[in-house]
Design an enzyme around this catalytic site. Structure first.
Site, PDB file in Angstrom:
ATOM      1  N   THR A   1      37.387  19.932  32.495  1.00 42.56           N
ATOM      2  CA  THR A   1      37.661  19.394  31.179  1.00 42.56           C
ATOM      3  C   THR A   1      38.696  20.320  30.577  1.00 42.56           C
ATOM      4  O   THR A   1      39.076  21.300  31.184  1.00 42.56           O
ATOM      5  CB  THR A   1      36.341  19.390  30.375  1.00 42.56           C
ATOM      6  OG1 THR A   1      35.369  18.641  31.103  1.00 42.56           O
ATOM      7  CG2 THR A   1      36.470  18.803  28.994  1.00 42.56           C
TER       8      THR A   1
ATOM      9  N   GLY B   1      34.077  23.089  31.332  1.00 41.31           N
ATOM     10  CA  GLY B   1      33.165  23.651  32.316  1.00 41.31           C
ATOM     11  C   GLY B   1      31.833  22.948  32.427  1.00 41.31           C
ATOM     12  O   GLY B   1      30.813  23.575  32.714  1.00 41.31           O
ATOM     13  N   GLY B   2      31.810  21.619  32.211  1.00 44.47           N
ATOM     14  CA  GLY B   2      30.553  20.890  32.356  1.00 44.47           C
ATOM     15  C   GLY B   2      29.500  21.440  31.401  1.00 44.47           C
ATOM     16  O   GLY B   2      29.790  21.725  30.238  1.00 44.47           O
TER      17      GLY B   2
ATOM     18  N   THR C   1      38.656  15.077  28.939  1.00 48.15           N
ATOM     19  CA  THR C   1      38.232  15.257  30.326  1.00 48.15           C
ATOM     20  C   THR C   1      38.446  14.017  31.179  1.00 48.15           C
ATOM     21  O   THR C   1      38.507  12.899  30.656  1.00 48.15           O
ATOM     22  CB  THR C   1      36.734  15.635  30.372  1.00 48.15           C
ATOM     23  OG1 THR C   1      36.362  15.971  31.705  1.00 48.15           O
ATOM     24  CG2 THR C   1      35.862  14.493  29.879  1.00 48.15           C
ATOM     25  N   VAL C   2      38.548  14.237  32.493  1.00 52.23           N
ATOM     26  CA  VAL C   2      38.386  13.157  33.479  1.00 52.23           C
ATOM     27  C   VAL C   2      37.142  13.444  34.324  1.00 52.23           C
ATOM     28  O   VAL C   2      36.934  12.846  35.364  1.00 52.23           O
ATOM     29  CB  VAL C   2      39.632  12.990  34.378  1.00 52.23           C
ATOM     30  CG1 VAL C   2      40.799  12.423  33.593  1.00 52.23           C
ATOM     31  CG2 VAL C   2      40.012  14.290  35.087  1.00 52.23           C
ATOM     32  N   ASN C   3      36.331  14.386  33.872  1.00 54.50           N
ATOM     33  CA  ASN C   3      35.102  14.865  34.492  1.00 54.50           C
ATOM     34  C   ASN C   3      35.409  15.900  35.565  1.00 54.50           C
ATOM     35  O   ASN C   3      35.965  16.946  35.240  1.00 54.50           O
ATOM     36  CB  ASN C   3      34.234  13.719  35.015  1.00 54.50           C
ATOM     37  CG  ASN C   3      32.768  14.142  35.167  1.00 54.50           C
ATOM     38  OD1 ASN C   3      32.300  15.047  34.474  1.00 54.50           O
ATOM     39  ND2 ASN C   3      32.038  13.505  36.048  1.00 54.50           N
TER      40      ASN C   3
ATOM     41  N   ASP D   1      28.293  11.040  35.005  1.00 58.20           N
ATOM     42  CA  ASP D   1      27.596  11.698  33.908  1.00 58.20           C
ATOM     43  C   ASP D   1      26.372  10.913  33.436  1.00 58.20           C
ATOM     44  O   ASP D   1      25.599  11.401  32.610  1.00 58.20           O
ATOM     45  CB  ASP D   1      28.545  11.933  32.732  1.00 58.20           C
ATOM     46  CG  ASP D   1      29.261  13.264  32.841  1.00 58.20           C
ATOM     47  OD1 ASP D   1      29.015  13.991  33.825  1.00 58.20           O
ATOM     48  OD2 ASP D   1      30.072  13.582  31.957  1.00 58.20           O
TER      49      ASP D   1
ATOM     50  N   SER E   1      27.498  13.584  27.347  1.00 55.90           N
ATOM     51  CA  SER E   1      28.574  14.550  27.553  1.00 55.90           C
ATOM     52  C   SER E   1      28.141  15.930  27.104  1.00 55.90           C
ATOM     53  O   SER E   1      27.318  16.074  26.200  1.00 55.90           O
ATOM     54  CB  SER E   1      29.814  14.131  26.761  1.00 55.90           C
ATOM     55  OG  SER E   1      30.815  15.129  26.811  1.00 55.90           O
ATOM     56  N   SER E   2      28.724  16.952  27.733  1.00 51.72           N
ATOM     57  CA  SER E   2      28.529  18.320  27.271  1.00 51.72           C
ATOM     58  C   SER E   2      29.678  18.785  26.379  1.00 51.72           C
ATOM     59  O   SER E   2      29.639  19.914  25.863  1.00 51.72           O
ATOM     60  CB  SER E   2      28.417  19.272  28.474  1.00 51.72           C
ATOM     61  OG  SER E   2      27.270  18.994  29.233  1.00 51.72           O
TER      62      SER E   2
END
Length: 583
Positions: free
Chosen positions: A394, A487-488, A412-414, A436, A465-466
């Protein structure tokens, strides 16, 4: 067991090789390093009186600064940076993905815009199950992994709401970088090398990103993306219709139909960004403004800080740093337990407001034993959970200006290069945000996160989402800081560590961003550390019952802080190339 001499380990760092258990004591097998890679504040800050920007790519930062020099505001600058990153950092983000935008206006209005992707209309609850078990390959790579992109629509809404420049102007730097090319930095080249084998399976991706043999280009190679330039030019000329109701949507929909995907042109046409009500909480008198569901970040940053408020973290970090690390790690664990069970798209499922209720956070805080790690077998039960409800690879952009606009955009694109799909002729890296969702309750996703039914797949639903764009206001309610990360799940904990580093640790924002990080996400039950962490900080935690491990990456943080002088200091993460700029 032979115990190492802690005094000799104080300066050593921590490449952790694994976990070893001796009876009731869990400790780590370590390989001592002779020196640490310094993350001391150096060339990654910039201070000025007029405006400031921080991103992971100098080209994007420079583009944003040019917009500000032309009289644009921080909203214009942040969106220009995001659009440019979609070209020069498209392994992380781009308009083939989604975003969350948090804005503070000069008059104090808080604006939260949700550009999270949505599941296609033809998506179904069990679409990633094979023989009754979740198949991560289906949700992470290829056509089924792609959700309807939302970033571009969200940028347009932000400009309509708070910007001063037209979208066409803000696309120009991205058009130039895609058309004329840009030299790959080491970070991009390494990401490309790591993904090249999968990217080569998709003709559009191979043609745009790899050489004729399907190999990754080296650092320094000038990457040109003419199809992406044409897509940006089409948007600049025809606006959102080009993307959501015109050639781009039609081309993607046709390719999906031919290749087993379920995303259609109608999904594009039906996409709508949404205004959300920000989450506002308090920490030591400061106001913390976060993003609500479908982000889990706003809730869990508020939870972690609320749990930590009763503890004297300043004293803990000053006396024995591992005492503070323990307390924060325990708060992380408890918050992520709640995330797994309660969180999802609040337009579809019930997400209790009681998760950030002061009395509830007190009960969670009381579960933290300052002396030892405790079990968190399940989530907590917030008050009125049936009635009082909320309506990864991200990148984050931080921008602020002297007018009083403060902006955080996380986009993001994950995972790296998303689904690995570029539909021929579009140049667009498409996301893999369908991963996700919880493909199956209890089954971990690409980041090891466990989710339950609240985050299951449903048509039109936004995956959890995070992403955690956050704004901090001082004791008088004036803007103090904007911070966010990539970073997720580590996004959430990075933001918390930045805030407590400044508030409790007495650090500058630059020092707080540079400090070695730690992370706990409940499952797996491991307190993980960056390899730069001094071993003296880790060994006592193993002795307290923590299983400890190494973070392959601690994530990437960007932020801006207002100094006591009133100046703005932009901070970019020293872990990757990037640029902080101010004037």
């Amino acid at each position: 067991m032979i115990r190492p001499n802690r005094a000799r380990l104080a300066a050593a760092t921590l490449p952790l090789l694994g976990l070893v258990t001796f009876g009731s004591l869990t400790t780590c097998l370590v390989l001592l390093a002779s020196s640490a890679r310094a993350l001391a504040p150096a060339d990654f800050t910039a201070t000025g009186t007029q405006h400031a920007v921080a991103t992971v790519q100098p080209i994007a930062t420079n583009a944003a600064m040019e917009v500000l020099a032309e009289g644009g505001n921080a909203v214009d600058a942040a969106i220009c940076a995001a659009l440019t990153l979609g070209v020069v950092d498209n392994h992380n983000s781009g308009i083939g993905g989604g975003c969350l935008i948090l804005i503070l206006s000069p008059d104090g209005e808080l604006i939260a815009i949700d550009g999270r992707e949505t599941a296609p209309a033809a998506a179904d609850h069990d679409m990633f199950l094979v023989d009754g078990k979740a198949d991560p390959d289906l949700s992470q790579v290829g056509p089924l992994a792609v959700a309807t992109p939302g970033a571009l629509a969200a940028y347009a809404m932000a400009l309509d709401t708070a910007g001063s420049k037209p979208l066409a102007r803000l696309l120009q730097a991205g058009i130039a970088a895609a058309r004329d090319g840009f030299p790959l930095d080491t970070n991009y080249a390494n990401r490309l090398k790591g993904a090249s084998e999968v990217l080569a399976k998709f003709p559009g991706s191979k043609a745009q990103l790899l050489d004729a043999e399907g190999k990754a280009h080296p650092a320094g190679y000038v990457l040109k993306q003419p199809d992406l330039a044409a897509t940006y030019e089409g948007i600049a000329k025809d606006g959102l219709d080009y993307f959501y109701r015109g050639p781009l949507a039609e081309r993607v929909g046709a390719w999906m139909a031919e290749n087993g995907g379920v995303l259609t042109a109608k999904d594009f046409a039906g996409y709508e960004p949404k205004r959300r009500e920000p989450i506002v909480s308090k920490y030591r008198g400061l106001t913390i403004v976060g993003f609500p569901p479908p982000s889990s970040g706003g809730i869990h940053i508020a939870q972690m800080l609320g749990m930590l408020e009763p503890f004297d973290l300043a004293a803990a970090f000053k006396k024995e740093r591992h005492d503070g690390i323990h307390l924060v790690g325990e708060a992380m664990k408890l918050a992520f337990a709640d995330r797994a069970y309660w969180l999802g798209d609040s337009d579809f499922v019930d997400v209790p407001r009681g998760l950030i209720d002061a009395a509830y956070l007190k009960t969670l805080s009381e579960k933290i034993d300052p002396k030892k790690a405790t079990e968190a077998p399940a989530q907590g039960e917030p008050p009125q959970w049936r009635q009082d409800l909320f309506g990864r690879h991200t990148t984050h952009i931080a921008a602020a200006d002297a007018q009083g606009w403060w902006v955080g955009i996380t986009t993001t694109v994950n995972t790296g290069f998303g689904s690995k799909v570029i539909v021929p002729g579009t140049g667009l890296v498409l996301n893999n945000e369908m991963d996700d969702f919880s493909a199956q309750p209890g089954a971990p996703n690409a980041f090891g996160l466990v989710g339950m039914e609240n985050n299951s797949v449903a048509p039109g639903k936004r995956p959890l989402s995070s992403m955690s764009p956050t704004i901090v206001l001082d004791l008088e309610g004036n803007p103090l800081m904007t911070v966010g990360a990539a970073g997720g799940p580590k996004i959430i904990t990075q933001v918390v560590l930045a805030i407590i580093g400044v508030v409790d640790g007495g650090m500058t924002l630059a020092e707080a961003v540079a400090q070695p990080r730690w992370h706990h996400q409940w499952r797996p039950d491991v307190l993980s550390f960056e390899k730069q962490t001094p071993i003296i900080d880790v060994l006592p935690l193993a002795e307290r019952g923590h299983a400890v491990g190494m973070l392959s990456s601690g994530g990437i943080t960007q932020g801006i802080i207002r100094e006591e002088s009133g100046e703005l200091t932009a901070v970019r993460d020293p872990r990757v190339p990037g640029k902080a700029a101010a004037r």
